[in-house]
Scaffold this active site. Structure first.
Site, PDB file in Angstrom:
ATOM      1  N   ARG A  28       0.967  -0.767   0.432  1.00 58.15           N
ATOM      2  CA  ARG A  28      -0.201   0.382  -0.070  1.00 58.15           C
ATOM      3  C   ARG A  28       0.498   1.426   0.324  1.00 58.15           C
ATOM      4  O   ARG A  28       0.429   2.470   0.432  1.00 58.15           O
ATOM      5  CB  ARG A  28      -0.649   0.212   1.216  1.00 58.15           C
ATOM      6  CG  ARG A  28      -0.207   0.240   2.292  1.00 58.15           C
ATOM      7  CD  ARG A  28      -1.102   0.586   3.689  1.00 58.15           C
ATOM      8  NE  ARG A  28      -0.850   0.944   5.170  1.00 58.15           N
ATOM      9  CZ  ARG A  28      -0.335   0.122   5.849  1.00 58.15           C
ATOM     10  NH1 ARG A  28      -0.670  -0.864   6.087  1.00 58.15           N
ATOM     11  NH2 ARG A  28       0.068   1.144   7.301  1.00 58.15           N
ATOM     12  N   ASN A  29       1.853   0.706  -0.193  1.00 55.68           N
ATOM     13  CA  ASN A  29       2.981   2.064   0.173  1.00 55.68           C
ATOM     14  C   ASN A  29       3.711   2.601  -1.807  1.00 55.68           C
ATOM     15  O   ASN A  29       3.754   1.320  -1.929  1.00 55.68           O
ATOM     16  CB  ASN A  29       4.264   1.998   0.633  1.00 55.68           C
ATOM     17  CG  ASN A  29       3.612   2.061   2.274  1.00 55.68           C
ATOM     18  OD1 ASN A  29       3.077   3.057   2.421  1.00 55.68           O
ATOM     19  ND2 ASN A  29       3.354   1.029   3.360  1.00 55.68           N
TER      20      ASN A  29
ATOM     21  N   ALA B  67       0.250  -5.358   7.255  1.00 56.41           N
ATOM     22  CA  ALA B  67      -1.095  -5.567   6.990  1.00 56.41           C
ATOM     23  C   ALA B  67      -0.777  -4.652   8.297  1.00 56.41           C
ATOM     24  O   ALA B  67      -2.144  -4.316   8.724  1.00 56.41           O
ATOM     25  CB  ALA B  67      -1.951  -6.470   6.365  1.00 56.41           C
TER      26      ALA B  67
ATOM     27  N   GLY C 214       6.165  -9.583   4.963  1.00 56.46           N
ATOM     28  CA  GLY C 214       7.315  -9.131   5.679  1.00 56.46           C
ATOM     29  C   GLY C 214       6.705  -9.163   6.820  1.00 56.46           C
ATOM     30  O   GLY C 214       6.590  -9.581   8.083  1.00 56.46           O
TER      31      GLY C 214
ATOM     32  N   ASP D 137       5.140  -6.850   9.765  1.00 55.38           N
ATOM     33  CA  ASP D 137       4.721  -6.095  10.082  1.00 55.38           C
ATOM     34  C   ASP D 137       3.756  -6.049   9.152  1.00 55.38           C
ATOM     35  O   ASP D 137       2.813  -4.852   9.144  1.00 55.38           O
ATOM     36  CB  ASP D 137       5.032  -5.204  10.580  1.00 55.38           C
ATOM     37  CG  ASP D 137       3.441  -4.227  11.904  1.00 55.38           C
ATOM     38  OD1 ASP D 137       2.939  -4.849  12.338  1.00 55.38           O
ATOM     39  OD2 ASP D 137       3.645  -2.599  11.600  1.00 55.38           O
TER      40      ASP D 137
END
Lengths: 382, 85
Positions: free
Chosen positions: A193-194, A289, A285, A287
């Protein structure tokens, strides 16, 4: 060979041809329920098989099983309830067994057969799904603001909603054909989301070393304030792939689906969704979500142990950092140097450089990517 | 014995848990095996193993391709236009 769809059946509830014409006429006469963009996206995802084996919004039996056992009522792994909430006043004239038209911006999206109308305990939902009831958790706040009743039943899709990233939107049936055409037998899915920084690129390339292809599949749609806008993410990946990835190893496509910030449960859900796209592996990866300090850094790795029958292999990749002594991106397992040599790249650090419009060091973000980010007046969701 | 049980089990069971029978010798063997592992009971271990095996058998049963040739052609054409192929 690409993954078999979850539940061994790729759902297709998209109505076409004369049946669609007929149902569009019928839809005009049915009671209507207007739904949000997020719910419209869920409806479309159900119809195109993204949430296979679901054929509609969950009825109570599935909802309860998912909430408490992280499985559908037929024992298939499933961790996030896919539900449609309504106000009691929206359904005064509607009863179980009725067909209704789901609309978005007054346009008919789908016909839904109402199998069940039931109440839900939002607090219990938050406890189970987010492991939190604290309103500082964005998922909790969003859930507590939802409507009082749930309606469950299968849907038939009549119309898609407008998709600004149409050229980057592929459905599971299409990625499956694409992966086969590329002769990929192993495909790792990457959820994001990045905008990509070097830490992400390291993780992606670490995975790509072991599989035939990488499926980069950012979420577009509802995200919390301060996250990157969808168009910034899409443009940033365009330039990253153009300059730094071998083209025959990457497929980039967006998925319109809300972020829940449900940490471990959402990690499994993200894996299931990418399995439906044909991925054989899924990158998990640090953390995954997560949000704030609600989940332990590697909690999402632990939950996968509960699903021997998931049908997609998680690739657990440790947090990477830049080590001054190693002279590159490494992780804890392969770097012997002390903490003072390690520079951790985080979204927060990157954000500071963006807000100051100051060029970050090259080990943090690719210059082409940073240029894209700065080309937006405000790259963040307000 | 198993045949009789199969006839009895032809209905779908409801509720959260049900009982199946395994030989006591096997039960004891599993109990020994799972000592000091993450498994806290024989039932938990058996459930885990069965889910793994059944998922694999279900996948094998599935037909290799679920997409018609005509559909495949249409999709490949779209993917070409979008620049994916």
């Amino acid at each position: 060979m690409v993954s078999k769809p979850h539940g061994n059946k790729l759902i297709n509830r998209v109505v076409v041809g004369r049946r669609r014409d007929h149902l569009l006429e019928e839809a005009k006469e049915l009671p209507r329920i207007e739904i949000s963009e997020t719910l419209a996206a869920d409806t479309i995802n159900i119809a195109h098989g993204v949430y296979s084996p679901l054929e509609g919004f969950m009825t109570q039996e599935d909802y309860i099983h998912v909430l408490h056992d992280m499985r559908l009522s037929n024992d298939i792994p499933w961790t996030i309830p896919i539900i449609l909430d309504v106000n009691p006043e929206d359904i005064v004239d509607i009863k179980e067994g009725d067909d209704i038209t789901l609309t978005h911006n007054n346009k008919p999206i789908a016909i839904m057969k109402i199998e069940e109308i039931y109440g839900w305990d939002k607090n219990e939902y938050c406890k189970q799904v987010f492991k939190a009831t604290d309103p500082t958790h964005p998922g909790v706040t969003k859930t507590m603001g939802r409507k009082e009743l749930l309606i469950g039943g299968p849907i038939d899709l009549l119309n898609d909603i407008y998709e600004p990233f149409e050229k980057y939107r592929l459905w599971p049936i299409e990625t499956r054909v694409l992966f086969e055409a590329k002769r990929w037998r192993t495909i790792a899915g990457f959820q994001t989301r990045n905008v990509p920084h070097l830490g992400h690129e390291y993780v992606q390339k670490a995975a790509l070393t072991f599989v035939d292809g990488l499926f980069i599949n950012p979420l577009v749609g509802w995200k919390k304030r301060g996250d990157f806008k969808d168009e910034v993410i899409a443009r940033a990946y365009e330039v990253l792939i153009q300059h730094y990835f071998p083209k025959d190893s990457i497929v980039f496509s967006v998925l319109r689906m809300e972020m829940r910030y449900a940490g471990p449960r959402e990690a499994v859900f993200h894996a299931i969704v990418r399995k439906n796209f044909g991925c054989t592996h899924f990158i998990v990866g640090r953390d995954h979500a997560g949000v704030g300090n609600f989940y332990k850094p590697y909690e999402a790795w632990e939950i996968f142990k509960e699903f021997p029958d998931l049908g997609i292999t998680p690739l657990f990749i440790r947090e990477s950092f830049y080590c001054k002594k190693c002279g590159g991106f490494v992780n804890e397992k392969i770097c012997p140097h002390s903490d003072e040599n390690r520079i951790r790249i985080s979204g927060t650090k990157l954000r500071r450089f963006i807000l100051r419009k100051e060029k970050p060091p090259e080990y943090m973000v690719r210059p082409e990517v940073f240029e894209v980010i700065l080309s937006f007046d405000n790259p963040f969701i307000e | 014995m198993f045949e009789d049980e199969f006839k009895k089990d032809s209905d779908v069971r409801r509720g959260k848990y049900t009982t199946v029978s395994i030989p006591i010798t096997l039960y004891n063997r599993i109990k020994e095996l799972i000592k000091d592992t993450g498994f806290t009971s024989v039932s938990q271990f058996v459930t885990y193993i069965l889910r793994e095996v059944i998922a694999s058998m279900e996948r094998e049963k599935l037909e290799s391709s679920m997409i018609s040739e005509e559909e495949k052609k249409r999709i490949i054409e779209k993917l070409r236009k979008l620049g994916y192929i």
